[in-house]
Scaffold this active site. Structure first.
Site, PDB file in Angstrom:
ATOM      1  N   ASP A  17      41.067  46.428  36.410  1.00 53.83           N
ATOM      2  CA  ASP A  17      40.619  45.564  35.246  1.00 53.83           C
ATOM      3  C   ASP A  17      40.932  44.191  35.126  1.00 53.83           C
ATOM      4  O   ASP A  17      40.484  43.201  34.250  1.00 53.83           O
ATOM      5  CB  ASP A  17      40.838  45.800  34.596  1.00 53.83           C
ATOM      6  N   LYS A  20      37.032  42.104  38.620  1.00 53.30           N
ATOM      7  CA  LYS A  20      35.592  42.097  40.267  1.00 53.30           C
ATOM      8  C   LYS A  20      34.808  42.372  39.907  1.00 53.30           C
ATOM      9  O   LYS A  20      34.022  41.374  40.759  1.00 53.30           O
ATOM     10  CB  LYS A  20      36.569  43.370  40.590  1.00 53.30           C
ATOM     11  N   GLY A  21      34.147  42.652  38.866  1.00 51.18           N
ATOM     12  CA  GLY A  21      32.914  42.704  38.886  1.00 51.18           C
ATOM     13  C   GLY A  21      31.627  41.375  38.918  1.00 51.18           C
ATOM     14  O   GLY A  21      30.721  41.335  39.525  1.00 51.18           O
ATOM     15  N   GLY A  44      35.730  50.547  36.428  1.00 47.79           N
ATOM     16  CA  GLY A  44      34.343  50.786  35.467  1.00 47.79           C
ATOM     17  C   GLY A  44      34.307  48.967  36.212  1.00 47.79           C
ATOM     18  O   GLY A  44      35.110  48.085  35.413  1.00 47.79           O
ATOM     19  N   THR A  46      32.357  45.211  34.415  1.00 45.79           N
ATOM     20  CA  THR A  46      31.864  45.038  33.508  1.00 45.79           C
ATOM     21  C   THR A  46      30.743  43.870  33.475  1.00 45.79           C
ATOM     22  O   THR A  46      31.338  42.564  34.415  1.00 45.79           O
ATOM     23  CB  THR A  46      32.055  44.617  32.562  1.00 45.79           C
ATOM     24  N   GLN A 229      40.004  49.184  42.247  1.00 43.49           N
ATOM     25  CA  GLN A 229      41.275  48.918  41.677  1.00 43.49           C
ATOM     26  C   GLN A 229      41.669  47.967  42.046  1.00 43.49           C
ATOM     27  O   GLN A 229      41.898  47.903  43.598  1.00 43.49           O
ATOM     28  CB  GLN A 229      42.341  50.263  41.406  1.00 43.49           C
TER      29      GLN A 229
END
Length: 435
Positions: A17, A20-21, A44, A46, A229
């Protein structure tokens, strides 16, 4: 690395979290190919572009760039139905319209309905001792891979073979589900048709991605390798057993995408300006009460996959030391710096103490990590709004000194700063691709 080849690896340095996106999306503008090398749809990522939020779970974060190819490597475990659904949603939004832009490894293992059923049943049985999985079947799928009873993408391409294998495996899984875990047996006829249909939808994308990536790198293409992750969730090096079921560091690129170590180049490690963790497991710098709630609120700290509230705390330099060492990080991308504005004095964990002993990295035994006493260093905060800055000189002096102290404690320079969710709220101090 082969002459002319350029590759960049992006890994998370905490418990996932880290943002990274967004960083992968930014670097994808320079990349020809973005490739995922581990994890599954428990991740996930974002992205916020022109005020529109896109959350990706399996498709690499380069999907929003029209000139970038997206590769799902063999180290990723794939839920076929989830991938079809994600691709459909992207195409409805005008992305990934060319089929050749998405390539899925023929060697990727499948997440099947019994994997998800086993995942959920085990967590129910653990009660208070649950690991905190997403329930997406990731762990059981990796178990089958290691036990050599898994089904892969290539198996979906031969319907007769796939149907026979699935029927045999399901008989064993149903016995385990019903007799050992107290769950309900699954119906073969109710799942096989949907899986075969998903396989047909994905058939044009299933290829030998290892060869494709090696050939592309040898030809001079710029490749960005994307992890799911964080390193502290690595099955070997994280806070075991509160970890994911795959290797999450930069070294996993070689096995997860089938490329040699000589083709792995620059490593960008992503860290928040503070620390968060989703699910169970030790978290030495976790903050409760008003401070923890404020970090969660200001940072919108809710899981992109599950919606679960993230646990929040001060930045832990000991965690970053271990993660950067394991992954050979070249530079750090520091995200959510804006969230710290107005908090007053800031704390950085520089070490731990326990029973008269000092530690500068997290120990291996989880029971020990849970008992650690963080050693904090205080830094003056700032009140200025950072969301509109355009250069380092726009940063408050205290923000610059905070960044410099992180660099000194970890021994790795900060190369990218992020101070908001939007694409343009990012400042690149170095170019990983060297352009």
């Amino acid at each position: 690395m082969a002459a002319g080849a350029k590759s960049v690896v992006v890994v998370g340095l905490q418990w996932g979290d880290e943002g990274k996106g967004k960083i992968v999306d930014m670097l994808s503008a320079e990349a020809d190919i973005v490739a995922r090398f581990q994890g599954g749809n428990n991740a996930g990522h974002t992205l916020v572009v022109d005020g529109i939020q896109t959350i990706l779970h399996l498709v690499p974060s380069g999907a929003l760039h029209t000139g970038t190819s997206c590769v799902i490597g063999g180290g990723v475990v794939v839920d076929p139905a989830a991938l079809v659904d994600e691709v459909d949603k992207l195409r409805q939004a005008g992305h990934l319209l060319q089929e050749e832009r998405l390539l899925v490894s023929q060697e990727s293992h499948l997440i099947l309905p019994y994997h998800k059923a086993i995942d959920l049943a085990r967590e129910r049985r653990r009660g208070k001792g649950k690991i905190g999985t997403t329930g997406r079947g990731i762990g059981p799928a990796y178990e089958d891979k290691a036990a050599r009873i898994g089904l892969r993408m290539i198996d979906l391409l031969d319907e007769t073979h796939f149907r026979a294998r699935l029927q045999d495996i399901l008989a064993e899984k149903n016995t385990y589900l019903s007799e050992m875990l107290g769950g309900e047996a699954l119906d073969y006829d109710g799942m096989v048709g949907d899986l075969v249909n998903a396989g047909e939808r994905l058939r044009p994308h299933i290829v030998d991605t290892s060869r494709y990536l090696c050939d592309s790198l040898s030809g001079g293409s710029k490749v960005l390798f994307e992890g799911a992750q964080g390193v502290m969730l690595d099955v070997d090096h994280g806070t075991y057993p509160f970890v994911t079921s795959s290797n999450t560091g930069a070294g996993a690129v070689t096995s997860g995408c089938g490329v040699p170590p000589s083709m792995v180049g620059y490593v960008v490690g992503i860290s928040k300006s503070y620390t968060t963790r989703v699910g169970s497991g030790p978290f030495p710098t976790e903050q409760f009460g008003e401070l923890g709630e404020r970090l969660r609120s200001e940072g919108s700290e809710f899981g992109a996959t599950t919606g679960r509230p993230r646990r929040c705390g001060w930045l832990d330099a000991c965690v970053l030391r271990k993660s950067t060492r394991i992954s050979g990080v070249t530079s750090i991308a520091l995200t959510k710096l804006d969230v710290l504005s107005g908090l007053g004095d800031l704390q950085i964990c520089t070490g731990y103490k326990l029973d008269g002993e000092s530690f500068d990295e997290p120990p291996a035994l989880v029971d020990t990590v849970e008992r650690l006493e963080p050693v904090y260093e205080t830094h003056p905060g700032w009140t200025e709004d950072l969301t509109g800055i355009s250069g380092v000189d726009d940063l408050p002096e205290n923000a610059r000194s905070y960044i410099a102290r992180i660099e000194a404690l970890v021994g790795v320079p900060v190369g990218i700063l992020s101070f908001g969710p939007a694409r343009d709220q990012t400042l690149a101090l170095t170019s990983p691709f060297g352009s």
